[in-house]
Design an enzyme around this catalytic site. Structure first.
Site, short mmCIF file in Angstrom:
data_model
loop_
_atom_site.label_atom_id
_atom_site.label_comp_id
_atom_site.label_asym_id
_atom_site.label_seq_id
_atom_site.Cartn_x
_atom_site.Cartn_y
_atom_site.Cartn_z
NE ARG A 184 -33.67 18.71 2.85
CZ ARG A 184 -34.22 19.30 1.79
NH1 ARG A 184 -33.38 19.53 0.87
NH2 ARG A 184 -35.42 19.80 1.74
CE1 TYR A 216 -38.05 20.88 -0.97
CE2 TYR A 216 -38.35 23.16 -0.49
CZ TYR A 216 -37.64 21.99 -0.48
OH TYR A 216 -36.75 21.65 0.67
CG HIS A 262 -31.06 23.19 1.60
ND1 HIS A 262 -30.31 22.16 1.07
CD2 HIS A 262 -30.41 24.42 1.58
CE1 HIS A 262 -29.22 22.78 0.74
NE2 HIS A 262 -29.20 24.10 0.87
C1 LIG Z 1 -21.43 25.78 -7.13
C2 LIG Z 1 -22.82 26.21 -6.31
N1 LIG Z 1 -23.83 26.35 -6.96
C3 LIG Z 1 -25.00 26.26 -6.27
C4 LIG Z 1 -25.08 26.59 -4.70
C5 LIG Z 1 -26.14 26.87 -4.13
N2 LIG Z 1 -26.67 25.55 -3.48
C6 LIG Z 1 -26.29 25.41 -2.11
S1 LIG Z 1 -26.80 23.92 -1.47
C7 LIG Z 1 -27.48 23.29 -3.11
C8 LIG Z 1 -28.05 22.09 -3.26
C9 LIG Z 1 -27.02 20.72 -3.13
O1 LIG Z 1 -27.52 19.65 -3.10
P1 LIG Z 1 -26.80 18.46 -2.79
O2 LIG Z 1 -25.74 18.23 -3.62
O3 LIG Z 1 -27.91 17.21 -3.19
O4 LIG Z 1 -26.46 18.54 -1.10
P2 LIG Z 1 -27.67 18.55 0.04
O5 LIG Z 1 -27.77 19.98 0.49
O6 LIG Z 1 -28.88 17.63 -0.28
O7 LIG Z 1 -26.95 17.80 1.32
C10 LIG Z 1 -27.26 24.43 -4.12
C11 LIG Z 1 -27.48 24.40 -5.44
C12 LIG Z 1 -23.66 26.42 -4.18
N3 LIG Z 1 -23.50 26.60 -2.90
N4 LIG Z 1 -22.67 26.26 -5.06
#
Ligand SMILES: Cc1ncc(C[n+]2csc(CCOP(=O)(O)OP(=O)(O)O)c2C)c(N)n1
Ligand SMILES: [Mg+2]
Length: 391
Positions: free
Chosen positions: A256, A269, A260
């Site tokens: 990425r 970070y 985010h």
């Molecule tokens: C069940 C849940 N827990 C926490 C969140 C908060 N949250 C949003 S994005 C994220 C990180 C996700 O990372 P990843 O699966 O690697 O996907 P990326 O954003 O890198 O595409 C989190 C923890 C959420 N949306 N849903």
């Protein structure tokens, strides 16, 4: 048929050199020069959509945007191998997948503008609306795949999710069910190295692809920035699913390159050197180099791709800023299919609240109506931007 592959699969190096692979080459043997050029154009266009949407957010036209910068090959390479009757379940970052499925550009940004509670009808394009609950869509995809099995059709469902999602219970439950029922589902994990500010190494001691065989699901670990490797692996997985041999887990190793979301500042970070390292592995640059070595990266070709990307960006911008504000009371529509007393009471209260503006100043009722609809649009926007615009 390729079973679990532990080695990292790469068919196109960052320098744009095609590397032979006895197991995987046959799956992309049809990708000729015009197709390669078309895949290149797709990647440039979706990067442009991403840049334009980010700019729209910075200009206050969108509440939030989750950029996919760096993940173009993973998304285009996989989505371009799907059939129209396959069904896709994604998270929020798969806007290039949506583009391939034929989502109207305005529908992509509808929710991020706070203008609607979902962007499109899933059955129109074979793609569910994005799941914000991390990992939940893997269960939906598995259930859908089991439905395909029951119907006796050879459609496949594909779940896209991130590295962070693999630690969620939902993903693990989906893998158990998919393996137990030999469901025709592809688990497409984009390991972009970060789950917001958590690096993948914190949750995964071993490669993510190594987890799947423990569930009885064969897996592949591939260069997710190599569009040819992505296509080959996805085709292998689709073929396995269509022929009744069950699920596959693909770990597409990518990065990425942006934040985010537009609400995030990754410089807080992560190390700048890490980003530089991945810039050299850019998924678009390596196809550019390959096309150049084939004598296809001409000025005329480049101008055509740029014109297409500019036109798509202009259409996106126009669609965004001309979206009519929703009717305030439409927030209550499509919540339940049957009457609901609590919702009816809330709707009555809100109707009375809106009417109170007119009662207070009957002379300027036109202005007041405008103010009320702006208020409603803002209320909807808040649902996207709640918590400082974070997901
Ligand atoms: C069940 C849940 N827990 C926490 C969140 C908060 N949250 C949003 S994005 C994220 C990180 C996700 O990372 P990843 O699966 O690697 O996907 P990326 O954003 O890198 O595409 C989190 C923890 C959420 N949306 N849903
Ligand atoms: Mg991630």
């Amino acid at each position: 048929m390729v079973e679990t592959v532990s080695d990292f699969v790469q068919l196109l190096t960052p320098e744009g050199v095609r590397t032979p692979s006895p197991d995987f080459d046959q799956w992309v043997s049809d990708v000729d020069a015009p197709q390669l050029a078309s895949l290149y154009e797709d990647m440039v266009v979706v990067r442009r959509i991403d840049t334009e949407a980010t700019a729209l957010q910075r200009q206050g036209e969108l509440g939030l945007w989750p950029p996919l910068l760096g993940q173009e090959a993973a998304q285009i390479g996989s989505a371009r191998t799907l059939r129209g009757d396959d069904f896709v379940f994604t998270s929020y970052r798969e806007n290039a997948v949506a583009y391939c499925r034929g989502v109207d550009l305005t529908d992509i940004i509808r929710v991020w503008r706070g203008n609607a509670q979902s962007g499109w009808n899933p059955y129109d394009i074979g793609m569910a609306v994005p799941a914000i609950i991390i990992g939940a869509q893997t269960l939906h995809a598995t259930g859908y795949a089991m439905g395909c099995q029951q119907d006796g059709v050879d459609s496949v469902s594909v779940a896209y999710f991130g590295d962070g999602a693999t630690s969620e219970g939902d993903v693990n439950e989906a893998l158990v069910f998919a393996a137990a029922f030999k469901a025709p589902v592809v688990f497409f994990c984009q390991n972009n190295h970060w789950a917001i500010s958590e690096p993948v190494g914190l949750q995964a001691i071993r490669p993510l692809a190594d987890r799947a065989p423990g569930f009885g699901v064969p897996s592949m670990r591939i260069d997710g920035n190599d569009i040819l490797a992505v296509m080959a692996a996805t085709r292998i997985a689709l073929e396995r699913a269509r022929s009744g041999n069950g699920p596959t887990f693909i770990e597409a190793v990518t990065y990425r390159m942006g934040p985010h979301t537009t609400a995030d500042d990754p410089t807080r970070y992560r190390d700048a050197a890490e980003l530089e390292e991945w810039k050299a592995k850019d998924p678009i640059l390596r196809v550019e180099r390959l096309l150049d070595s084939l004598g296809l990266f001409t000025a005329e070709f480049q101008a055509g791709v740029k014109a297409k990307a500019d036109a798509v960006a202009a259409e996106l911008r126009h669609g965004c800023i001309t979206l009519p504000d929703p009717e305030p009371l439409s927030v209550f529509d499509s919540v339940y299919t049957t009457p609901n007393a609590t919702l009816d009471r809330q709707k009555a209260e809100y109707t009375a609240y809106l009417a109170s503006f007119e009662a207070r100043d009957g002379q300027n009722s036109d202005d007041v109506t405008d103010a009320a609809s702006v208020t409603a649009a803002s209320v909807n926007a808040v649902s996207v931007t709640a918590g400082g615009g974070r997901l």
